[in-house]
Write an enzyme that holds these catalytic residues in place. Sequence first.
Site, PDB file in Angstrom:
ATOM      1  N   LYS A  31       0.865  -1.199   0.000  1.00 33.03           N
ATOM      2  CA  LYS A  31       0.000   0.000   0.000  1.00 33.03           C
ATOM      3  C   LYS A  31       0.900   1.248   0.000  1.00 33.03           C
ATOM      4  O   LYS A  31       0.657   2.225  -0.718  1.00 33.03           O
ATOM      5  CB  LYS A  31      -0.931  -0.019   1.224  1.00 33.03           C
ATOM      6  CG  LYS A  31      -1.957   1.100   1.242  1.00 33.03           C
ATOM      7  CD  LYS A  31      -1.431   2.394   1.856  1.00 33.03           C
ATOM      8  CE  LYS A  31      -2.462   3.507   1.800  1.00 33.03           C
ATOM      9  NZ  LYS A  31      -1.915   4.815   2.162  1.00 33.03           N
ATOM     10  N   ASP A  34      -4.389   4.337 -16.029  1.00 33.70           N
ATOM     11  CA  ASP A  34      -5.470   3.640 -15.350  1.00 33.70           C
ATOM     12  C   ASP A  34      -4.964   3.067 -14.020  1.00 33.70           C
ATOM     13  O   ASP A  34      -4.253   2.053 -14.002  1.00 33.70           O
ATOM     14  CB  ASP A  34      -5.957   2.528 -16.297  1.00 33.70           C
ATOM     15  CG  ASP A  34      -7.185   1.809 -15.803  1.00 33.70           C
ATOM     16  OD1 ASP A  34      -7.347   1.677 -14.587  1.00 33.70           O
ATOM     17  OD2 ASP A  34      -7.977   1.362 -16.646  1.00 33.70           O
TER      18      ASP A  34
END
Length: 417
Positions: free
Chosen positions: A258, A274
């Site tokens: 993360k 994207d």
Amino acid sequence: MMADWQQFYKRSWSERVDILVNNQQLTNAEQDLIKENYNYIGEQQIENYIYNFGVPTGLLLNLPVDGKKVIVPMATEEPSVIAAANNGARIMRQGTGVQTKFSKHLMRGQILLVHVADVRALSNYVREHERSLLQCANDAHPSMAKRGGGAKEILIETMDDSTVAVNVLVDTKEAMGANTVNTMAEAVAAKLRQQGYEVLMAILSNYGTESLITAEVAIPVAALATKQGLAGEEVAQKIALASHMETLSPHRAVTANKGILNGIEAVVLASGNDTRAVNAALHAYAAHDGQYQGLICWQVVADQLIGTTTMPMSVGVVGGSIGIVPAVKLNHHIMGEPTSTELASIIVATGLAQNLAALRALVSTGIQAGHMALQAKSLAVQVGAQAGEIDRLVAKLNAAPKMDATSAKKLLQELRE
Ligand code: NDP
């Protein structure tokens, strides 16, 4: 009276706003916010468009990657991300800088067949007709082959006794290539249907195993010493231990990844790529050998801390929203108009910088000291500090024993008295 949501997507923008305002009873200030953030390009990009949601964009300075020092725009709402990335880049500049390498750069289109009676016969058919199947893919988007890209290989993947993926590997050159590959995959699917095969679907795979980038950075351990007096050697050994822990505990590895994505996603977003595609691929790759692990490995070798990683990275510098959103064009200009592979290298190098800074903080002062110092600004705004008050309130919050909304409100009140 409740306005009608029906056929919302067919209404003009002002009609949509009126419907929204009436249904949700938006205040005048909320209506103004929508109107101030209307953007005609946004209206062309998505359905049911209302307004553009802004994400703060800041700079990662002089990221050392493949012999260049790149200025990298990062779009993120998390206060500490850009500061940490700059800190990591500063430390990396004291070593070799990040060196990257692509093995190949292809995107996979999957034609997924079910109820295949004879898998071997299908394999034989595909092998014997590989050339014409590739031609069929390329005929669906001839300009890609003309620029040296296009469909290059076909791989058969047997999933079970009667389920098979016919994979078309496509070089999409400077584009990420999702639409190009989908078009080609559908063309090949139609050809296989003509042969009597049952095609369930045809779609690209976002798991970019044919678009893997490896990166390495070496940093003299001395560069890792902290202001609090920890020696660089000790910090380096602790970073290596932390990295090892990510191979043992998925709970730790997910959080490490993360943190890496804090940087990666910010650059992917700012570059008009994207974010979901990159995220999905990275998490899948983190588990590619059976257990979810950290994406970056740190080891101490002699007097160097060596960071290495391999990541799937399918991004483009043309296509999608890249050519149409002015802020994205600006960000590409700021980065020096990288090619698609150079952009992938910048993104991976940002992940390395982000991870280095996070691990160094975690194994020394802890993550909260840096986080909370930056969180103070958000907290000041949250409790209502105005432009002229924010810096003074932040200074008070940083010196206060507690940094929470209650103390921020109290300090703001004191400041105003
Ligand atoms: P586009 O459909 O916009 O295609 C890019 C186009 O750029 C190419 O088809 C090509 O058209 C043109 N082009 C011009 N110069 C070059 C060059 N040097 N190299 C390559 N192409 C060039 O975008 P993509 O196909 O890249 O698809 C990306 C978009 O698809 C993203 O917005 C993504 O969010 C979305 N998407 C993602 C999916 C997923 O990830 N699963 C699924 C579906 C959509 P021409 O050859 O005609 O000049």
